[in-house]
Scaffold this active site. Structure first.
Site, PDB file in Angstrom:
ATOM      1  N   SER A  15      34.068  31.523  33.915  1.00 36.48           N
ATOM      2  CA  SER A  15      34.044  32.670  34.832  1.00 36.48           C
ATOM      3  C   SER A  15      32.793  33.530  34.674  1.00 36.48           C
ATOM      4  O   SER A  15      32.388  33.876  33.563  1.00 36.48           O
ATOM      5  CB  SER A  15      35.286  33.545  34.620  1.00 36.48           C
ATOM      6  OG  SER A  15      35.246  34.665  35.476  1.00 36.48           O
ATOM      7  N   LEU A  16      32.217  33.906  35.797  1.00 31.37           N
ATOM      8  CA  LEU A  16      31.076  34.822  35.819  1.00 31.37           C
ATOM      9  C   LEU A  16      31.519  36.261  36.090  1.00 31.37           C
ATOM     10  O   LEU A  16      30.693  37.174  36.095  1.00 31.37           O
ATOM     11  CB  LEU A  16      30.074  34.399  36.907  1.00 31.37           C
ATOM     12  CG  LEU A  16      29.442  33.019  36.750  1.00 31.37           C
ATOM     13  CD1 LEU A  16      28.528  32.727  37.941  1.00 31.37           C
ATOM     14  CD2 LEU A  16      28.665  32.918  35.444  1.00 31.37           C
ATOM     15  N   SER A  17      32.806  36.452  36.316  1.00 34.19           N
ATOM     16  CA  SER A  17      33.310  37.788  36.657  1.00 34.19           C
ATOM     17  C   SER A  17      33.026  38.839  35.583  1.00 34.19           C
ATOM     18  O   SER A  17      32.635  39.961  35.910  1.00 34.19           O
ATOM     19  CB  SER A  17      34.805  37.729  36.961  1.00 34.19           C
ATOM     20  OG  SER A  17      35.036  37.000  38.141  1.00 34.19           O
ATOM     21  N   LYS A  66      46.802  31.988  41.833  1.00 34.39           N
ATOM     22  CA  LYS A  66      46.731  32.913  42.970  1.00 34.39           C
ATOM     23  C   LYS A  66      47.993  32.919  43.836  1.00 34.39           C
ATOM     24  O   LYS A  66      48.376  33.963  44.368  1.00 34.39           O
ATOM     25  CB  LYS A  66      45.510  32.586  43.844  1.00 34.39           C
ATOM     26  CG  LYS A  66      44.180  32.835  43.171  1.00 34.39           C
ATOM     27  CD  LYS A  66      43.039  32.532  44.129  1.00 34.39           C
ATOM     28  CE  LYS A  66      41.692  32.694  43.459  1.00 34.39           C
ATOM     29  NZ  LYS A  66      40.579  32.491  44.399  1.00 34.39           N
ATOM     30  N   ASP A  99      39.297  37.295  48.698  1.00 31.46           N
ATOM     31  CA  ASP A  99      38.544  36.084  49.026  1.00 31.46           C
ATOM     32  C   ASP A  99      38.256  36.007  50.524  1.00 31.46           C
ATOM     33  O   ASP A  99      37.153  35.616  50.928  1.00 31.46           O
ATOM     34  CB  ASP A  99      39.320  34.833  48.596  1.00 31.46           C
ATOM     35  CG  ASP A  99      39.325  34.643  47.093  1.00 31.46           C
ATOM     36  OD1 ASP A  99      38.350  35.060  46.435  1.00 31.46           O
ATOM     37  OD2 ASP A  99      40.298  34.069  46.570  1.00 31.46           O
ATOM     38  N   GLY A 123      37.905  20.921  53.307  1.00 28.54           N
ATOM     39  CA  GLY A 123      38.926  21.144  52.295  1.00 28.54           C
ATOM     40  C   GLY A 123      40.110  21.901  52.862  1.00 28.54           C
ATOM     41  O   GLY A 123      39.981  22.608  53.866  1.00 28.54           O
ATOM     42  N   ALA A 127      41.323  27.870  48.416  1.00 28.48           N
ATOM     43  CA  ALA A 127      40.131  28.558  48.913  1.00 28.48           C
ATOM     44  C   ALA A 127      40.026  28.426  50.425  1.00 28.48           C
ATOM     45  O   ALA A 127      39.693  29.384  51.129  1.00 28.48           O
ATOM     46  CB  ALA A 127      38.883  28.003  48.237  1.00 28.48           C
ATOM     47  N   THR A 148      42.939  14.256  53.049  1.00 28.96           N
ATOM     48  CA  THR A 148      44.317  14.015  53.481  1.00 28.96           C
ATOM     49  C   THR A 148      44.535  14.808  54.768  1.00 28.96           C
ATOM     50  O   THR A 148      44.703  16.025  54.740  1.00 28.96           O
ATOM     51  CB  THR A 148      45.322  14.470  52.403  1.00 28.96           C
ATOM     52  OG1 THR A 148      45.014  13.827  51.169  1.00 28.96           O
ATOM     53  CG2 THR A 148      46.743  14.129  52.807  1.00 28.96           C
TER      54      THR A 148
END
Length: 268
Positions: A15-17, A66, A99, A123, A127, A148
């Site tokens: 994580s860069l948070s 999440k 997000d 995707g 996300a 899929t």
């Protein structure tokens, strides 16, 4: 007394948070500190309650928690509609999803108009769920393409009440890319590997490509986009903007985005 904040996930070491939030706290002279915590799914409820009991100001929640975390806090309308939250504010005990607006801000801050545009989302995972919701709310038309096809179709059906959205497989991807104004990669393709779903010969200089992958910052997808003359936006851009929205929810203060971005990029 220091006010603690943090991010919980599994894994979390990447994580860069912490780097970007602590850079903002330091720049603003706030007596706060942000840390990363490795939390397994079976301990998620205890971790949230523990942070609340210890007097934390708030938490970020990342993969894979999440969706599950909204069972333990009161989610706001957008987080409920998306079905996932990434920000908890212990002052109000509410959960939010930054997000979705973070994705839109990363495009608009880069000079890209979203309303009325055709967007291809690669995707159909968590996300993609948040990004698609944000795009539809901003007035874009969205096509979700996933290996899929049924998963893409299911997500599109769920999101259809918020705007014009379609779900499909990855077949005829060249054609799907060619008719899109904006391409957003929400998959892990390109993360730590020199791979891409979209190449320069599929793109043109009228398009914009946003890659949510930020390790490496310069993914092959972004290199291919620049080769085609398309606008290329990296994953740090969105990471910082969703983080800045979390920061503002917790503190009521607009953080210096440039400081947060520099902190995140320096930490890579």
């Amino acid at each position: 007394m220091i006010t603690m904040y943090g991010v919980i996930g599994d894994p979390i070491a990447h994580s860069l948070s912490p780097a970007m939030h602590n850079a903002a706290f330091k720049a603003l002279g706030m007596d706060c500190y942000y840390a990363a915590f490795h939390v397994k799914g079976r301990y998620l409820h205890e971790a949230v309650n523990g942070a609340r009991a210890l007097g934390f100001g708030g938490l970020n929640v990342t993969v894979p928690h999440k969706e599950a975390v909204i069972r333990f806090v009161e989610a706001d309308a957008a987080a409920r509609e998306i079905g996932a939250a990434n920000t908890i504010d212990f002052r109000t005990n509410k959960a939010y999803n930054t997000d979705a607006p973070g994705a839109i801000a990363s495009l608009e801050d880069s000079g890209v108009k979203v309303k009325g545009r055709s967007v291809l989302v690669l995707g159909a995972g968590g996300a993609a769920r948040a990004v698609t919701y944000g795009l539809l709310k901003a007035g874009a038309t969205v096509t979700i393409a996933n290996r899929t096809a049924q998963k893409a179709a299911d997500l599109a059906a769920y999101m259809r009440e918020y705007g014009e959205v379609f779900g499909t497989g990855m077949d005829n991807l060249r054609e799907k890319v060619s008719i899109s104004d904006i391409i957003v990669n929400t998959t892990t393709v390109g993360m730590g590997q020199d791979e891409t779903l979209v190449t320069a010969d599929m793109l043109s200089d009228r398009q914009t490509v946003l890659d949510l992958v930020y390790r490496p910052v310069e993914t092959r997808l972004l290199r291919e986009a620049r080769l085609a003359g398309a606008r290329a936006i990296d994953g740090i851009t969105m990471l910082v903007r969703q983080g800045a929205l979390s920061f503002e929810i917790w503190t009521g203060v607009k953080p210096p985005i440039d400081v947060m971005e520099r902190g995140a990029r320096d930490a890579l």
